[in-house]
Design an enzyme around this catalytic site. Structure first.
Site, mmCIF file in Angstrom:
data_model
loop_
_atom_site.group_PDB
_atom_site.id
_atom_site.type_symbol
_atom_site.label_atom_id
_atom_site.label_comp_id
_atom_site.label_asym_id
_atom_site.label_seq_id
_atom_site.Cartn_x
_atom_site.Cartn_y
_atom_site.Cartn_z
ATOM 1 C CE LYS A 77 -4.036 1.960 2.952
ATOM 2 N NZ LYS A 77 -4.786 1.579 3.909
ATOM 3 C CB SER A 152 -7.923 3.451 3.106
ATOM 4 O OG SER A 152 -7.105 2.890 4.029
ATOM 5 C CB SER A 176 -8.071 0.510 5.974
ATOM 6 O OG SER A 176 -8.940 1.733 5.925
#
Lengths: 468, 439
Positions: A77, A152, A176
């Site tokens: 990420k 996210s 997330s």
């Protein structure tokens, strides 16, 4: 032969010299090239660096090196600092920021021999549950590119679901990892707060942030946790608790295991989701587990607590982007970040602190106690991960509380710092994945991984792949 | 009208730990090439996290104990949020409502007790320099100082004049130097002072409704000037029937005045909240006891002991205890001198008159030198008797004390005789002569 490899399978392939890391890496780089126009899971693809790492890995492999992730292509990420590689947290504010250091998680992955093929898209600053708030455009759900991947860590989950990588690393503040894993039909593990180092992860809600793996199987999840977990001298909040071998206990009989369910969690769901999770519970029953209803606070209290604490921490964490460093000023902050900064600043202001922040901390303690009480009666708690399956693109626009509603079922356990794992447990009529979460007491990763693995072994949902 | 000054003090002391407060960068920044002692943590880079320096906390607690503070069992760090270019995170890690040390006190020589509200731990900021580069005015930031450990010591508004303030500051400086936790060099910025000053009207109850904080003071001389200037300035305003503004002022040495920097209306709301990156602290009582036991003899105790044990005048004892090294040297020299009939006063004289370089001399060497001198040059016996007689006549009070049973007082008389004979007499001879004549 290289399609849809789990980490375990990829590892075997490399060890048995049926493929080289360079072949594997190039296969994924090709696939990324082909699929990215559709999915947009990545912000940065590290074509050259990945191939260099793969070549090095091949050298080591030929010498019989046994590093646990040697030569395995993974994605990370974009809120994890990577030395020499742009790290934006999907915000324009950081679009030209090239970190001079690696996050501890990244350093651990590199030490384990992993090949980092790219940095994945996310909601800007991890503020959201759609990956739509990324300043670099949304990521699309590989199951249906007209829908959202969740967030996210939407880019990470999509990259795994689309088989653009073997596995990925995400981070969860509240939902997330688990929620995008649910919407993308993959396995997502949010470890106990403090189990995995936050050092080098662009801070969101500092008292909540937990990095963790997003993988194709539960076994892979355990393998990666083995590499990430542990005390880090650079993160004072990491726990000194002993790191177990999480791969060791994946095949324990769950007969007699007490599983708690709270009807309050099911009531919040779309009926299809509710049904699939109820069917999943039957699988557990067949394996000998005992399902019992437990009393838990209504998850809506967690939303209130989470909203205040997280916004407060965000307002302070984003203060460092003051326009003096990093090339861009605060005007580059997106709407959501601005909204959170203002809310958090307000909640911490003189005269409001007791009313909001302090009260939220008190309720947080009550929620922790609530779970402690529950875990005196049951071993794990099972429920739906998200109230819905993947929502259409654009669904988050104009809904500032979109994330909180999409994450309502994961926020209570995040507030309490508990570990939780999402496993695919079925598909909706529109062929969108449904996810189920298994939550355990603090530092019970071994237990929830085993429960998840027992489910996976006895079902085929994880074997179904999106048609791309 | 007679106004009563109400003065409180905030003092920042920079600790000289090896590493910074929250990272392993060297804390020794003075005079170093800018931005060479930095890392992601003290640069406040995205994702970097603070890890507290145990030694610094131990030293903060040592300072607290030296100031007679209580050390609460639970303590924590907080974030103090404000914007300034020298603060890379946009907040300073400090302590808000649960500092490491609370409720201490220090007694001044006039017997007055100054209450210490708290002593807490925080991090220093980076350093800004405003310069001209290529004909452009620029501000340069040096992050070498960013994250250096600071202890802030706050008093209650118990001071009534600049003299008391300066005495307290000197004692504080001496104390941290004794503890070996800071150089406390004002010019280097190791020790920074911020008095807050107001005047109470006659008959006014409680504290005045305003206070003026004065910054930018980097010497004891300036603090005295700044306080006296402020007291005068505020008095004039009050006499005109005005109430001085609540504000922050800065001492301007060139203008010999304090100038307004920031008014109350611009005061910060720091939005303190517990630092989530650092777990709470539980300070065990055993650790506190251990730290307490490891404290050296502190300046005031040493001064008192020197006067009593060595029969030194306040003046002599004060000079000898000003620095711990000197005091330790003296203690050692006296111990050795004892065996050679050399009295403390003789040693004190030599040290005070700087006849010897303490850094290059060992106490034993000093004693050898004194012995050599006294045996080489001797004074005529009748001259000595004469001097002894004079000293007895000139010091009636001491003689009276001796006769009243304070046998130690003879040491003072010996000292005076030794001084008059410039150390040429034998202390033992002097003693027996004195005893004879006083019988």
């Amino acid at each position: 032969m290289l399609n849809n490899l789990s980490l375990q399978q990829a590892k075997q392939l490399l060890r048995q010299k049926k493929a080289t890391s360079l072949e594997l890496t190039r296969f994924y780089l090709e696939r990324i090239k082909k699929l990215e126009p559709k999915i947009s899971a990545f912000i940065t693809v590290c074509e050259k660096e990945a191939q260099d790492q793969a070549k090095k890995a091949d050298e080591l492999l030929s010498q019989g090196d046994k590093k646990p992730l040697l030569g395995i292509p993974i994605s990370v990420k974009d809120n994890f600092n990577t030395i020499g590689i742009q790290t934006t947290a999907s915000s324009k504010v950081l679009e030209s920021y090239i970190p001079p250091y690696d996050a501890t998680v990244v350093a651990s992955l590199k030490r384990a021999g992993a090949v980092i093929v790219g940095k994945t898209n996310m909601d800007a600053w991890a503020h959201g549950s759609s990956t739509e708030t990324s300043d670099f455009g949304p990521t699309k759900n590989p199951w249906n590119i007209k829908t959202l991947p969740g967030g996210s860590s939407g880019g990470s989950a999509a990259s795994v679901a689309a088989d653009e990588v073997v596995a990925s690393i995400g981070s969860e503040t509240a939902g997330s990892i688990r929620q995008p894993a649910a919407w993308c039909g993959v396995v997502g593990l949010k470890p106990t707060y403090g189990r995995v180092s936050r050092y080098g992860v662009v801070a969101m809600g500092s008292s909540l942030d937990s990095p963790g793996p997003i993988t194709k199987t539960v076994e892979d999840s355990a393998m990666i946790l083995n590499i990430l977990a542990g005390k880090d001298k650079f993160d004072a909040t990491t726990s000194p608790n002993i790191v177990e071998d999480y791969s060791k206990n994946l095949n324990k009989n769950i007969s007699g295991l007490k599983i708690g369910i709270s009807s309050k969690y099911f009531k919040k769901c779309e009926s299809e989701v509710e049904k699939k999770v109820e069917q999943a519970l039957k699988v557990f029953e067949e394996l000998g587990a005992k399902i019992q209803e437990i009393k838990l606070f209504d998850p809506q209290y967690a939303i209130a607590v989470y909203t205040i604490i997280q916004r407060a921490e965000v307002s302070s964490n984003l203060a460092r982007y003051d326009g003096i460093r990093y090339g861009n000023g605060r005007s580059k902050f997106g709407e959501e970040a601005k909204r959170r900064i203002m809310l958090g600043t307000y909640a911490l202001s003189a005269g409001y602190y007791d009313q909001y922040y302090n009260k939220a901390q008190k309720v947080r303690t009550l929620i922790i106690e609530d779970f402690k009480k529950a875990f005196k009666q049951v071993d794990v708690i099972v429920g739906p991960t998200s109230p819905s399956t993947a929502l259409p693109l654009g669904a988050s626009k104009g809904h500032p509380m979109f994330g909180e509603m999409a994450d309502i079922l994961v926020e209570p356990s995040s507030i309490a710092g508990l570990p939780g794992i999402n496993v695919p447990c079925g598909f909706s009529r529109e062929d969108l994945p449904v996810g189920m979460q298994i939550i355990g007491p603090q530092f019970s990763e071994s237990i929830i991984l085993n429960v998840a693995n027992q489910f996976e072994k006895n079902t085929d949902f994880h074997k179904v792949k999106p048609k791309l | 009208m007679k106004y009563t000054p109400v003065i409180g003090l905030e003092v920042h002391v920079e600790l000289y730990t090896k590493s910074k407060m929250f990272c392993s960068c060297s804390a020794d920044y003075f005079g170093k090439k800018p931005n060479t002692h930095t890392c992601p943590v003290c640069l406040g880079l995205p994702g970097a996290l603070p890890v507290p320096n145990k030694k610094a906390i131990e030293w903060c607690i040592a300072i607290g104990l030296a100031l007679n503070c209580q050390i609460p069992t639970f303590s924590k760090f907080d974030r103090k949020n404000y914007f300034y270019p020298d603060l890379p995170k946009g907040y300073q890690i400090s302590q808000y409502d649960q500092p490491f040390c609370v409720n201490g006190n220090i007694t001044l020589s006039n017997g007055k007790k100054i209450r210490i509200t708290r002593a807490h731990m925080e991090e220093d900021t980076a350093k800004l320099t405003h310069a001209e580069v290529n004909a452009k005015n620029v501000s340069l930031i040096d992050f070498n100082r960013s994250g250096v450990p600071l202890v802030e010591i706050v008093t209650e508004p118990d001071f009534e004049n600049a003299v008391e303030v300066v005495e307290y500051l000197k004692l504080l400086q001496q104390t941290v130097r004794y503890l070996g936790v800071s150089e406390a060099d004002m010019e280097k910025g190791d020790m920074r002072l911020e008095p807050n000053i107001s005047l109470k009207r006659p008959g006014e109850n409680g504290l005045p409704g305003y206070k003026v904080e004065v910054k930018n003071i980097n010497s004891f001389k300036f603090v005295e000037k700044a306080i006296n200037f402020e007291l005068e300035r505020q008095k004039e305003l009050l006499e005109k029937g005005e109430t001085p503004k609540q504000e922050t002022r800065g001492w301007n040495e060139q203008k010999q005045a304090t100038l307004s920097q920031r008014s109350k209306e611009e005061a910060h709301d720091y939005r303190y909240f517990p630092e989530p990156d650092i777990p709470l602290f539980t300070i065990s009582r055993e650790d506190v006891t251990k730290t307490k036991k490891s404290l050296p003899e502190l300046p005031q105790a040493k001064l008192a002991r020197f006067k009593k044990q060595y029969s030194l005048t306040s003046y002599d004892a004060e000079i000898l205890t000003r620095e711990k090294q000197t005091a330790d040297f003296f203690d050692e020299a006296v111990k050795i001198g004892n065996a050679h009939n050399i009295i403390p006063k003789q040693i004190a004289n030599i040290i005070i008159n700087k006849k010897t370089d303490l850094e290059k001399t060992l106490p034993a060497e000093l004693i050898r030198t004194i012995k050599a001198q006294t045996s080489r040059v001797t004074i005529d016996q009748s001259d000595l008797e004469k001097i002894v007689g004079e000293v007895i006549k000139e010091n009636k009070n001491i003689v009276a004390a001796y006769k009243a049973g304070k046998t130690n007082a003879i040491q003072v008389l010996i000292g005076i005789v030794m001084q008059k004979t410039k150390g040429q007499a034998n202390a033992n001879d002097v003693k027996s002569l004195l005893e004879n004549q006083l019988r």
